[in-house]
Design an enzyme around this catalytic site. Structure first.
Site, mmCIF file in Angstrom:
data_model
loop_
_atom_site.group_PDB
_atom_site.id
_atom_site.type_symbol
_atom_site.label_atom_id
_atom_site.label_comp_id
_atom_site.label_asym_id
_atom_site.label_seq_id
_atom_site.Cartn_x
_atom_site.Cartn_y
_atom_site.Cartn_z
ATOM 1 N N LYS A 142 0.870 -1.188 0.000
ATOM 2 C CA LYS A 142 0.000 0.000 0.000
ATOM 3 C C LYS A 142 0.896 1.223 0.000
ATOM 4 C CE LYS A 142 -3.188 2.676 2.872
ATOM 5 N NZ LYS A 142 -4.153 2.719 3.959
ATOM 6 N N GLU A 191 -8.555 12.281 12.538
ATOM 7 C CA GLU A 191 -7.745 11.104 12.898
ATOM 8 C C GLU A 191 -6.783 11.362 14.060
ATOM 9 O OE1 GLU A 191 -6.403 9.118 9.450
ATOM 10 O OE2 GLU A 191 -5.228 7.645 10.551
ATOM 11 N N ALA A 299 -1.693 4.608 7.112
ATOM 12 C CA ALA A 299 -2.780 5.502 6.689
ATOM 13 C C ALA A 299 -2.224 6.744 5.997
ATOM 14 C CB ALA A 299 -3.628 5.914 7.882
ATOM 15 N N LYS A 376 -11.773 15.096 -0.160
ATOM 16 C CA LYS A 376 -11.168 15.391 1.144
ATOM 17 C C LYS A 376 -10.822 16.881 1.257
ATOM 18 C CE LYS A 376 -9.350 10.771 2.082
ATOM 19 N NZ LYS A 376 -8.287 9.828 1.727
HETATM 20 C C1 LIG Z 1 -4.398 11.152 3.687
HETATM 21 C C2 LIG Z 1 -5.620 11.523 4.018
HETATM 22 O O1 LIG Z 1 -6.525 10.716 4.661
HETATM 23 C C3 LIG Z 1 -6.151 9.431 5.108
HETATM 24 C C4 LIG Z 1 -6.379 8.412 4.097
HETATM 25 C C5 LIG Z 1 -7.562 7.718 4.044
HETATM 26 C C6 LIG Z 1 -7.816 6.732 2.919
HETATM 27 O O2 LIG Z 1 -6.916 6.507 2.114
HETATM 28 O O3 LIG Z 1 -8.931 6.187 2.819
HETATM 29 C C7 LIG Z 1 -8.558 7.903 5.026
HETATM 30 C C8 LIG Z 1 -8.317 8.699 6.096
HETATM 31 C C9 LIG Z 1 -6.959 9.185 6.365
HETATM 32 O O4 LIG Z 1 -6.271 8.213 7.100
HETATM 33 C C10 LIG Z 1 -6.120 12.902 3.770
HETATM 34 O O5 LIG Z 1 -7.207 13.256 4.225
HETATM 35 O O6 LIG Z 1 -5.401 13.675 3.113
#
Ligand SMILES: C=C(O[C@@H]1C=C(C(=O)O)C=C[C@H]1O)C(=O)O
Length: 391
Positions: A142, A191, A299, A376
Site C-alpha cells: 500500500k 484522525e 494511513a 477530502k
Molecule cells: C491522507 C488523508 O486521509 C487518510 C487516508 C484515508 C484513505 O486513504 O482512505 C482515510 C483517512 C486518512 O487516514 C487525507 O485526508 O489527506
C-alpha cells in the site's frame, strides 16, 4: 454584518498576537498557548532529540513551572525538523462545547483568482499507475499518494475567523491552528495518532473512504458500500495491523482487536478502529518514543514503511512538510494528544495550500483516488467559504 460567535469561540477570535497563538481542541482537551519561551527545532529522528526535550522540561521546572508543556507540529518525514515550542503562556481546559454548528459563519466567503494542482490531474493518474505497477515487482502492499492545491484568494485570510468557521462546521474533529515560520497550519482532522493519559494510550486510525452525498438515501448507501468493500477493508486492516504490531513490543498489554466501524465527517465516510493499550509501570516509553514507534502509519505512508516512503519520495512532485505529520501537545508528565495533520491548509496572507492523500492498493482505480482526494479537500474549501468548483 456583525457576527455573533458563542462566547468561547469569541475568546479565540480575540486572541492576539495571532502569530504566536497555538490551538488544539479535541473531545478530551482544549489547549491554547501564546508566546514562545523555548523552541525545539530538531528532527525527531535526530540522536539528540530525547536529551533536548528533557533539557527543555528541566529548564522550565528549574524556573518553578511544575508541569510545562511542549506544543507544535511534527513533519511527515521525521528526519525533517520538528516545530515545537514551550509557550510563554498556556491553558489546558475541558474541550469546547461541541454543539456550536449553528454558528457557521455564512458570510465568510472567499473566491480563488488562481489555482493549481501539483501533481496535475494527468500526472496524478500517472503516478497512481506507476504505484499500481510496483505492486507486481516490489514488496509494496500500500502507498499513500497525495496532491496539493495552491490557491490565491481575493483577500487576506482572517485566520481566527477561519478557525471559528472550521470548528463550527466540523464539531467532532481535532481542530488545530499552529503558527509556522511564514504561515499558519490550520485544519479539522478526523484522525488521532495518539493520546496518552497516565499509563493508557489510545489511537484511532482511519483508512478506507467514501464521499458524503447530498441525497440521504444515496449517502447511506455510500456508507454501506464502504463497509462492505473488500478493497477498503484490506486498506484499513493494513493500518490497524501495523499500529498494533508496532505497539506490541513497547506496551504491557494491548486491548482486544476491535471490528472496524464507520465514522462520518461532514464531507467523508471512513472506516475507523479504536486501539487501546496499557504501558508498563516501570520505564514506560515516552510520548515521543511512542510517536517514533508508530508514525508514519500506513494511513499516511503505506506499507512496508520504507518501501512506501521511497515510492512517495520518487512519485510525489511536492514536499509534504507538515501535511500527514502530527499536531498536538505533550506535558512533562508524559500526557498529551497528537492528531494527524490532514484536512488542513497552510495559510499565508491570501495564499493558501490545501493537501489531500489517498491510500493506493492493488485494487485502486486512479480516477477514483483523484476524486477521493478532491472530496477530502472540500473540508477546507468549505471552511474558507469557497463555493465555486475549484476541484
Ligand atoms: C491522507 C488523508 O486521509 C487518510 C487516508 C484515508 C484513505 O486513504 O482512505 C482515510 C483517512 C486518512 O487516514 C487525507 O485526508 O489527506
Amino acid at each position: 454584518m456583525d457576527i455573533t460567535f458563542p462566547e468561547h469561540t469569541n475568546a479565540l477570535v480575540s486572541e492576539r498576537p495571532q502569530a504566536d497563538v497555538f490551538l488544539f481542541n479535541s473531545n478530551s482537551n482544549l489547549v491554547r498557548t501564546n508566546g514562545i519561551r523555548q523552541r525545539i527545532s530538531i528532527p525527531l529522528l535526530s540522536n539528540t532529540f530525547h536529551q533536548e526535550v528533557q533539557a527543555v522540561f528541566q529548564r522550565e521546572q528549574a524556573q518553578g513551572r511544575c508541569n510545562p508543556i511542549v506544543v507544535g507540529a511534527i513533519p511527515f518525514d521525521m528526519n525533517q525538523p520538528a516545530q515545537l515550542v514551550v509557550p510563554e503562556w498556556h491553558e489546558r481546559v475541558k474541550p469546547l462545547d461541541r454543539t456550536f454548528s449553528s454558528f457557521v459563519d455564512k458570510d465568510f466567503i472567499h473566491h480563488a483568482s488562481e489555482q493549481s494542482f501539483a501533481p496535475s490531474h494527468t500526472e496524478f493518474l500517472d503516478i497512481i499507475e506507476q504505484a499500481l505497477s510496483s505492486f507486481e515487482n516490489s514488496p509494496l502492499k500500500k502507498v499513500v499518494l497525495s496532491k496539493i492545491l495552491k490557491l490565491t484568494l481575493d483577500r487576506k485570510v482572517d485566520v481566527p475567523r477561519l478557525l471559528s468557521n472550521i470548528m463550527a462546521q466540523n464539531p467532532s474533529a481535532y481542530h488545530f491552528s499552529v503558527p509556522l515560520k511564514n504561515s499558519v497550519l490550520i485544519g479539522a482532522s478526523p484522525e488521532l495518532l495518539l493520546r496518552k493519559q497516565g499509563n493508557k494510550i489510545f489511537s484511532n486510525p482511519l483508512a478506507g473512504s467514501a464521499k458524503r452525498l447530498d441525497n440521504l438515501d444515496a449517502d447511506r448507501q455510500a456508507a454501506k458500500t464502504l463497509a462492505n468493500s473488500a478493497k477498503d477493508q484490506y486498506e484499513h486492516r493494513l493500518v490497524v495491523d501495523a499500529i498494533r504490531a508496532a505497539l506490541l513490543p513497547v506496551v504491557e498489554s494491548l486491548g482486544e482487536r476491535k471490528e472496524s466501524s464507520i465514522i462520518a465527517t461532514p464531507t467523508m465516510w471512513h472506516l475507523s478502529t479504536d486501539i487501546e493499550a496499557t504501558l508498563p509501570a516501570i520505564n514506560p516509553p515516552s510520548m515521543f518514543d511512542l510517536i517514533k514507534q508508530i508514525h508514519p502509519t500506513p494511513a499516511m505512508c503505506g506499507t512496508p514503511t520504507v518501501s512506501a516512503q521511497q515510492h512517495i519520495a520518487a512519485l510525489e512532485p511536492h514536499q509534504r512538510g507538515f501535511f500527514s505529520g502530527l499536531v498536538g501537545w505533550c506535558d512533562a508528565e508524559g500526557n498529551g494528544e497528537w492528531a494527524i495533520a490532514i484536512r488542513c491548509a497552510e495559510v499565508s496572507g491570501n495564499k493558501v495550500t490545501l493537501f489531500a492523500g489517498a491510500g493506493v492498493v492493488p485494487d485502486s482505480n486512479p480516477e477514483s483516488e483523484w476524486l477521493e482526494t478532491s472530496a477530502k479537500m472540500r473540508t477546507m474549501l468549505n471552511a474558507f467559504g469557497i463555493k465555486e468548483d475549484v476541484i
